[in-house]
Design a protein around this motif. Structure first.
Motif, PDB file in Angstrom:
ATOM      1  N   MET A 233      33.944  84.158 175.254  1.00 37.53           N
ATOM      2  CA  MET A 233      34.101  85.135 176.960  1.00 37.53           C
ATOM      3  C   MET A 233      35.137  85.160 176.591  1.00 37.53           C
ATOM      4  SD  MET A 233      31.078  85.522 178.222  1.00 37.53           S
ATOM      5  CE  MET A 233      31.938  86.578 180.149  1.00 37.53           C
ATOM      6  N   SER A 234      35.619  86.056 177.664  1.00 39.56           N
ATOM      7  CA  SER A 234      37.331  87.043 178.365  1.00 39.56           C
ATOM      8  C   SER A 234      37.954  86.867 178.778  1.00 39.56           C
ATOM      9  CB  SER A 234      37.416  87.505 176.874  1.00 39.56           C
ATOM     10  OG  SER A 234      37.113  87.616 175.576  1.00 39.56           O
ATOM     11  N   TRP A 235      38.912  86.579 179.241  1.00 44.60           N
ATOM     12  CA  TRP A 235      39.454  86.811 180.967  1.00 44.60           C
ATOM     13  C   TRP A 235      40.681  87.688 179.806  1.00 44.60           C
ATOM     14  CZ3 TRP A 235      38.307  85.432 185.756  1.00 44.60           C
ATOM     15  CH2 TRP A 235      37.152  84.082 185.474  1.00 44.60           C
ATOM     16  N   VAL A 236      40.693  88.995 180.923  1.00 47.89           N
ATOM     17  CA  VAL A 236      41.222  90.547 181.152  1.00 47.89           C
ATOM     18  C   VAL A 236      41.720  90.351 182.016  1.00 47.89           C
ATOM     19  CG1 VAL A 236      41.583  92.416 180.381  1.00 47.89           C
ATOM     20  CG2 VAL A 236      39.500  90.921 178.606  1.00 47.89           C
TER      21      VAL A 236
ATOM     22  N   SER B  41      36.944  81.040 188.799  1.00 54.54           N
ATOM     23  CA  SER B  41      36.040  80.913 187.752  1.00 54.54           C
ATOM     24  C   SER B  41      35.152  82.067 187.502  1.00 54.54           C
ATOM     25  CB  SER B  41      34.881  79.911 188.608  1.00 54.54           C
ATOM     26  OG  SER B  41      35.149  80.360 189.813  1.00 54.54           O
ATOM     27  N   CYS B  42      33.894  82.390 186.661  1.00 49.42           N
ATOM     28  CA  CYS B  42      33.216  83.189 186.307  1.00 49.42           C
ATOM     29  C   CYS B  42      31.817  82.637 186.234  1.00 49.42           C
ATOM     30  CB  CYS B  42      33.845  84.177 185.542  1.00 49.42           C
ATOM     31  SG  CYS B  42      32.529  85.671 184.795  1.00 49.42           S
ATOM     32  N   ALA B  43      30.575  82.499 187.432  1.00 47.70           N
ATOM     33  CA  ALA B  43      29.209  82.639 187.255  1.00 47.70           C
ATOM     34  C   ALA B  43      28.832  83.896 186.306  1.00 47.70           C
ATOM     35  CB  ALA B  43      29.232  81.904 188.245  1.00 47.70           C
ATOM     36  N   VAL B  44      27.803  83.338 186.063  1.00 50.22           N
ATOM     37  CA  VAL B  44      27.056  84.453 184.530  1.00 50.22           C
ATOM     38  C   VAL B  44      25.288  84.699 184.626  1.00 50.22           C
ATOM     39  CG1 VAL B  44      28.670  84.199 183.077  1.00 50.22           C
ATOM     40  CG2 VAL B  44      26.487  83.226 182.988  1.00 50.22           C
ATOM     41  N   SER B  45      24.426  85.144 184.502  1.00 48.30           N
ATOM     42  CA  SER B  45      23.297  85.440 184.834  1.00 48.30           C
ATOM     43  C   SER B  45      23.051  86.347 184.400  1.00 48.30           C
ATOM     44  CB  SER B  45      22.807  85.593 186.334  1.00 48.30           C
ATOM     45  OG  SER B  45      22.981  86.739 187.413  1.00 48.30           O
TER      46      SER B  45
ATOM     47  N   TYR C 217      37.695  91.808 170.532  1.00 45.55           N
ATOM     48  CA  TYR C 217      37.951  92.862 171.967  1.00 45.55           C
ATOM     49  C   TYR C 217      37.114  93.306 172.122  1.00 45.55           C
ATOM     50  CZ  TYR C 217      42.523  90.597 170.393  1.00 45.55           C
ATOM     51  OH  TYR C 217      43.747  89.606 169.914  1.00 45.55           O
ATOM     52  N   ASP C 218      35.849  93.426 171.894  1.00 48.84           N
ATOM     53  CA  ASP C 218      34.849  94.044 172.154  1.00 48.84           C
ATOM     54  C   ASP C 218      34.589  93.838 173.260  1.00 48.84           C
ATOM     55  OD1 ASP C 218      33.293  94.981 168.919  1.00 48.84           O
ATOM     56  OD2 ASP C 218      34.731  95.847 170.325  1.00 48.84           O
ATOM     57  N   TYR C 219      33.524  94.139 174.559  1.00 49.61           N
ATOM     58  CA  TYR C 219      32.778  93.656 175.705  1.00 49.61           C
ATOM     59  C   TYR C 219      32.172  94.535 176.219  1.00 49.61           C
ATOM     60  CZ  TYR C 219      37.209  91.104 175.198  1.00 49.61           C
ATOM     61  OH  TYR C 219      38.338  90.483 174.902  1.00 49.61           O
ATOM     62  N   ASP C 220      31.578  94.070 175.751  1.00 48.52           N
ATOM     63  CA  ASP C 220      29.767  94.993 177.074  1.00 48.52           C
ATOM     64  C   ASP C 220      29.809  94.717 178.717  1.00 48.52           C
ATOM     65  OD1 ASP C 220      27.245  92.392 175.197  1.00 48.52           O
ATOM     66  OD2 ASP C 220      28.527  91.916 176.505  1.00 48.52           O
ATOM     67  N   TYR C 221      29.945  93.204 178.681  1.00 46.12           N
ATOM     68  CA  TYR C 221      29.570  93.274 180.555  1.00 46.12           C
ATOM     69  C   TYR C 221      31.063  92.578 180.502  1.00 46.12           C
ATOM     70  CZ  TYR C 221      25.057  94.110 179.224  1.00 46.12           C
ATOM     71  OH  TYR C 221      23.138  94.333 179.309  1.00 46.12           O
ATOM     72  N   TRP C 222      31.521  92.823 182.066  1.00 45.08           N
ATOM     73  CA  TRP C 222      32.685  93.370 183.286  1.00 45.08           C
ATOM     74  C   TRP C 222      32.494  91.491 184.514  1.00 45.08           C
ATOM     75  CZ3 TRP C 222      37.516  94.178 180.977  1.00 45.08           C
ATOM     76  CH2 TRP C 222      37.562  94.756 179.176  1.00 45.08           C
ATOM     77  N   GLY C 223      33.073  91.444 185.010  1.00 46.92           N
ATOM     78  CA  GLY C 223      32.900  90.840 185.817  1.00 46.92           C
ATOM     79  C   GLY C 223      33.490  92.231 187.074  1.00 46.92           C
ATOM     80  N   GLN C 224      33.498  91.909 188.578  1.00 45.20           N
ATOM     81  CA  GLN C 224      34.214  93.124 189.139  1.00 45.20           C
ATOM     82  C   GLN C 224      35.219  92.814 189.671  1.00 45.20           C
ATOM     83  OE1 GLN C 224      32.893  90.648 190.124  1.00 45.20           O
ATOM     84  NE2 GLN C 224      33.833  89.411 191.950  1.00 45.20           N
ATOM     85  N   GLY C 225      35.921  91.505 189.145  1.00 48.42           N
ATOM     86  CA  GLY C 225      37.389  91.227 189.066  1.00 48.42           C
ATOM     87  C   GLY C 225      38.346  90.705 190.679  1.00 48.42           C
TER      88      GLY C 225
ATOM     89  N   ALA D 256      35.044  88.691 180.974  1.00 51.45           N
ATOM     90  CA  ALA D 256      34.785  89.282 180.461  1.00 51.45           C
ATOM     91  C   ALA D 256      33.306  89.088 179.386  1.00 51.45           C
ATOM     92  CB  ALA D 256      35.233  90.362 179.493  1.00 51.45           C
ATOM     93  N   LYS D 257      31.959  89.695 178.434  1.00 50.16           N
ATOM     94  CA  LYS D 257      31.471  89.044 177.723  1.00 50.16           C
ATOM     95  C   LYS D 257      31.489  90.162 176.981  1.00 50.16           C
ATOM     96  CE  LYS D 257      26.419  88.813 176.653  1.00 50.16           C
ATOM     97  NZ  LYS D 257      26.745  89.794 174.900  1.00 50.16           N
TER      98      LYS D 257
END
Length: 121
Positions: A33-36, A20-24, A106-114, A96-97
């Motif tokens: 949204m995407s998973w990479v 899961s990916c919690a966003v704020s 495939y443009d992303y402007d924000y990423w999680g920490q992984g 990734a957002k």
């Protein structure tokens, strides 16, 4: 803006795991949204995308039929259900957002920490 993935883990081949990916910090329901993922020693690989309202999804051939992307806009959370896991799925998974509402970019402007997912017996 924050994207925080859930803890991954060690899974046996053939097993399942849900990320899961919690966003704020932004209006989640307005953006695709995407998973990479990134396997050891390899580059980034797009896995899956979902549009802003969850009505359209896309998958890489390597995961099609095994992974399911979904989102809960009321909970500001993105999910990736991974089934029939293989050793080659071992990777760091990132959410990734997209700057857009639709899939296809495939443009992303924000990423999680992984989060690390290891598939091994």
């Amino acid at each position: 803006v924050q994207l925080v993935e859930s803890e991954g883990g060690l899974v046996q081949p053939g097993g399942s795991l849900r990320l899961s990916c919690a966003v704020s910090g932004f209006t989640f329901s307005s953006y695709a949204m995407s998973w990479v993922r990134q396997a050891p020693g390899k580059g980034l690989e797009w896995v899956s995308s979902i549009d802003s309202d969850g009505g359209s999804t896309a998958y890489a051939d390597s995961v099609k039929g095994r992974f399911v992307i979904s989102r809960d806009n009321a909970k500001n959370t993105l999910y990736l259900q991974m089934n029939s896991l293989k050793s080659e799925d071992t990777a760091v998974f990132y959410c990734a957002k997209s700057p857009w509402g639709a899939v296809g970019s495939y443009d992303y402007d924000y990423w999680g920490q992984g989060t690390q997912v290891t598939v091994s017996s």
